[in-house]
Scaffold this active site. Structure first.
Site, PDB file in Angstrom:
ATOM      1  N   TRP A 101       0.735  -1.234   0.067  1.00  0.00           N
ATOM      2  CA  TRP A 101      -0.194   0.284   0.140  1.00  0.00           C
ATOM      3  C   TRP A 101       1.000   1.535   0.104  1.00  0.00           C
ATOM      4  O   TRP A 101       0.404   2.621  -0.661  1.00  0.00           O
ATOM      5  CB  TRP A 101      -0.795   0.172   0.749  1.00  0.00           C
ATOM      6  N   ASP A 172      -2.523   6.032   6.536  1.00  0.00           N
ATOM      7  CA  ASP A 172      -2.847   5.319   5.849  1.00  0.00           C
ATOM      8  C   ASP A 172      -3.640   3.996   7.082  1.00  0.00           C
ATOM      9  O   ASP A 172      -2.968   3.332   7.488  1.00  0.00           O
ATOM     10  CB  ASP A 172      -2.875   4.266   4.770  1.00  0.00           C
ATOM     11  N   LYS A 196     -13.086  -2.363   5.317  1.00  0.00           N
ATOM     12  CA  LYS A 196     -12.128  -3.576   6.792  1.00  0.00           C
ATOM     13  C   LYS A 196     -12.982  -3.406   8.290  1.00  0.00           C
ATOM     14  O   LYS A 196     -12.741  -4.845   8.261  1.00  0.00           O
ATOM     15  CB  LYS A 196     -10.361  -3.182   6.993  1.00  0.00           C
TER      16      LYS A 196
HETATM   17  C1  LIG Z   1      -7.326  -2.347   1.451  1.00  0.00           C
HETATM   18  C2  LIG Z   1      -5.919  -1.614   1.820  1.00  0.00           C
HETATM   19  C3  LIG Z   1      -6.331  -0.054   0.935  1.00  0.00           C
HETATM   20  C4  LIG Z   1      -7.184  -0.639  -0.420  1.00  0.00           C
HETATM   21  O1  LIG Z   1      -7.570   0.169  -0.159  1.00  0.00           O
HETATM   22  P1  LIG Z   1      -9.032  -0.082  -1.519  1.00  0.00           P
HETATM   23  O2  LIG Z   1     -10.349   0.772  -1.245  1.00  0.00           O
HETATM   24  O3  LIG Z   1      -9.420  -1.403  -2.401  1.00  0.00           O
HETATM   25  O4  LIG Z   1      -8.412   1.766  -2.597  1.00  0.00           O
HETATM   26  C5  LIG Z   1      -5.237   1.207   0.879  1.00  0.00           C
HETATM   27  N1  LIG Z   1      -4.865   0.816   1.793  1.00  0.00           N
HETATM   28  C6  LIG Z   1      -4.436  -0.100   3.091  1.00  0.00           C
HETATM   29  C7  LIG Z   1      -3.965  -0.064   4.638  1.00  0.00           C
HETATM   30  C8  LIG Z   1      -5.635  -1.411   2.393  1.00  0.00           C
HETATM   31  O5  LIG Z   1      -5.352  -1.921   3.782  1.00  0.00           O
END
Ligand SMILES: *Cc1c(COP(=O)(O)O)cnc(C)c1O
Length: 364
Positions: A101, A172, A196
């Site tokens: 990521w 993030d 998530k």
């Molecule tokens: C799943 C995830 C993403 C990507 O998310 P999308 O909604 O598919 O763009 C980015 N950062 C982390 C830490 C993730 O777990």
């Protein structure tokens, strides 16, 4: 379906049964409106109440100070990899590379104006640890330090934020938001896709210090990519992801009223994680590759050390109702994502299955 299914997917992930049942109850008639939330005008007072309620709950739960905006966007975590530099990389961005990521964030940063520096990386060790940096590792003139706090694929997590004196911190939190209390004032911006821990795919939550909006680049090419436009329009510059926001609101209500807040959520998550890690550590068959002090609370990869046996594990687990437990293609093996909505019984059932599998395959 008679067999109980436990879904260990990394995202979209399982949702609390309480939330799904409430959504089902309200599917045809939400708040006595005679319609589904999906059918409501985003300008109606019914939806405005949902939006306000969802924001208020998030602010209460995470204790978000008043000088932070809460925004609901679309485009997932991935669009944030672009929007962050497009809005805020003026003199430079310092990125700590801890996996897939941040690699993607680095790649998007490099397409845009502003210097991008990878200040540290754990790539050489397949991202099995969180690199520790010092203030002097940072670029002199960078605007912000960028991190991914919980690395969903590799199962690592920051237990302490990196130094960033004189710079913004942008993080993030897609896979760890609301899994434990955090001190929001330590960050300048937090973003997280909802799918998530907080709801369905399609909503991205952005928590942003208001003074960030006074220091944006002046060449943002679209209103849809401009945080200030979202803030000025209370996330309703265009039609927001209304049903997703409603589902986030229900999930926050579940955390607040059923779980009893983020301290309790953390306690439950720690109990679940300890159950699984303790068993993995005591087992002769399974191992977790992550540096113990950097282990994630919610994404737990493990391997048997034998790729064929891993495959057999995934197959038999599925037959036992333990689904989506295959590791990410870049890591292999297995990964149990045990986010907020995964009940303790789900983790206990997994551990019982792992013990049984180990016994049956002891001499492989
Ligand atoms: C799943 C995830 C993403 C990507 O998310 P999308 O909604 O598919 O763009 C980015 N950062 C982390 C830490 C993730 O777990």
């Amino acid at each position: 379906m008679s067999q109980k299914i436990y879904n260990f997917s990394a995202g979209p992930a399982c949702l609390p049964e309480w939330v799904l049942k409430k959504a089902a109850d309200e599917m045809l008639d939400a708040n006595q409106s005679g319609m589904s939330v999906m059918e409501m005008s985003h300008r109606s007072s019914d939806f405005e109440n949902i939006l306000k309620d969802t924001k208020d709950r998030l602010r209460r739960l995470m204790n978000i100070p008043e000088d932070y905006e809460i925004l609901f966007l679309q485009g997932g975590g991935n669009l944030q990899f672009t929007m962050v530099p497009m809005n805020f990389n003026i003199h430079g961005a310092d990125i700590i590379n801890t996996g897939q990521w941040t690699k993607k964030a680095l790649a998007e940063h490099k397409k845009l104006a502003g210097k991008t520096t990878e200040v540290a990386s754990s790539a050489a060790d397949n991202f099995t640890y969180i690199p520790k940096i010092k203030q002097e590792d940072l670029s002199e003139d960078s605007d912000y330090v960028y991190i991914c706090e919980n690395n969903t694929i590799y199962g690592t997590k920051y237990k302490e934020l990196p130094p960033h004196a004189g710079k913004r911190l942008i993080a993030d939190l897609s896979s760890c938001i609301c899994t434990e209390p955090v001190d929001v004032s330590q960050y300048d911006m937090i973003f997280a896709g909802a799918q998530k821990n907080l709801g369905p795919a399609g909503v991205t939550i952005v928590i942003l210090k208001k003074d960030m909006l006074e220091q944006q680049r002046d060449d943002i090419p679209s209103a849809m990519l401009d945080y200030k436009i979202y803030a000025d329009n209370d996330s309703m510059y265009n039609t927001p992801p209304t049903y997703g926001i409603y589902m986030v609101g229900l999930t926050l209500q579940w955390i607040e009223e059923i779980v009893g807040g983020l301290e309790n959520m953390e306690k439950i998550n720690k109990e679940k994680a300890a159950l699984l890690y303790d068993y993995i550590d005591s087992s002769k068959l399974y191992s977790n590759p992550v540096n113990p002090e950097d282990r994630s609370l919610v994404n737990i990869p493990f391997v048997t050390g034998n790729a064929d046996l891993d495959k057999e594990f995934v197959k038999e687990a599925k037959e036992a109702g333990l689904v989506n437990i295959k590791g990410h293609r870049s890591v292999g093996g297995m990964r149990a994502s045990i986010y907020n909505a995964m009940p303790l019984e789900g983790v206990q059932t997994l551990v019982d299955f792992m013990k049984d599998f180990e016994k049956r395959h002891a001499n492989v």
